[in-house]
Design an enzyme around this catalytic site. Structure first.
Site, PDB file in Angstrom:
ATOM      1  N   ASP A 273       0.907  -1.032  -0.151  1.00  0.00           N
ATOM      2  CA  ASP A 273       0.016   0.032  -0.038  1.00  0.00           C
ATOM      3  C   ASP A 273       0.909   1.131   0.017  1.00  0.00           C
ATOM      4  O   ASP A 273       2.018   1.323   0.420  1.00  0.00           O
ATOM      5  CB  ASP A 273      -0.774  -0.148   1.066  1.00  0.00           C
ATOM      6  CG  ASP A 273      -2.084  -1.080   1.203  1.00  0.00           C
ATOM      7  OD1 ASP A 273      -2.275  -1.498  -0.041  1.00  0.00           O
ATOM      8  OD2 ASP A 273      -2.519  -1.287   2.065  1.00  0.00           O
TER       9      ASP A 273
ATOM     10  N   ASP B 253      -7.173  -1.254  -4.317  1.00  0.00           N
ATOM     11  CA  ASP B 253      -8.133  -1.045  -3.349  1.00  0.00           C
ATOM     12  C   ASP B 253      -9.051   0.031  -3.808  1.00  0.00           C
ATOM     13  O   ASP B 253     -10.329   0.061  -3.820  1.00  0.00           O
ATOM     14  CB  ASP B 253      -7.522  -0.386  -2.343  1.00  0.00           C
ATOM     15  CG  ASP B 253      -6.649  -1.357  -1.540  1.00  0.00           C
ATOM     16  OD1 ASP B 253      -7.063  -2.500  -1.382  1.00  0.00           O
ATOM     17  OD2 ASP B 253      -5.737  -0.971  -0.546  1.00  0.00           O
TER      18      ASP B 253
END
Length: 150
Positions: A111, A127
């Site tokens: 991320d 995401d």
């Protein structure tokens, strides 16, 4: 097949973005991209959304693989009912596979998108794709209901 092709584009974009941020920035560093809005801060997320199930990497990997296979089966064997449903399936498959590749080969998800002004978990393009899919499905359901006359 257009849905699969679009999903492959999303997967490629997700994996390329993670590769570039990892190689340019690396871990433990943060780079301001848009002042007071967006940083690139690379982290290892061993959980799911919002770092839920942080110590369940094997379960999340299996779930990701099974969900991806299920989505591919639906896409190949059933005709989608609308434009929004098709787009939603493409984004959902792209996001699921994008994060699934990380889990399968790294044991965690990379991320890197950090919204500065709010205390929000760091996330990635996969995401975002999953969230776009949800919006597409909501539009699809809402659009169908608006045609119903009482």
């Amino acid at each position: 097949m257009k849905i699969i092709a679009y999903s492959l584009f999303i997967i490629s974009l997700d994996q390329l973005s993670k590769f570039l941020v990892l190689n340019i920035l690396g871990f433990e560093r943060s780079k301001n991209i848009i002042p007071n809005l967006l940083n690139f801060t690379l982290i290892k997320n061993k959980g799911a959304a919002f770092s839920l199930f942080s110590n369940s990497t094997n379960l999340l990997t299996i779930t990701s693989v099974l969900a991806s296979l299920f989505l591919i089966t639906i896409i190949l064997n059933y005709q989608t009912k609308s434009y929004w449903n098709s787009i939603g399936l493409a984004y959902l498959l792209g996001g699921t596979v994008g994060n699934g590749i990380d889990r399968l080969f790294k044991g965690y998800v990379l991320d890197f998108l950090e919204l500065v002004p709010i205390n929000f978990p760091i996330f990635n393009l996969a995401d975002i794709s999953i969230n776009i899919a949800i919006i597409c499905f909501i539009v699809d359901i809402t659009k169908d209901k608006s045609r119903i006359k009482y």
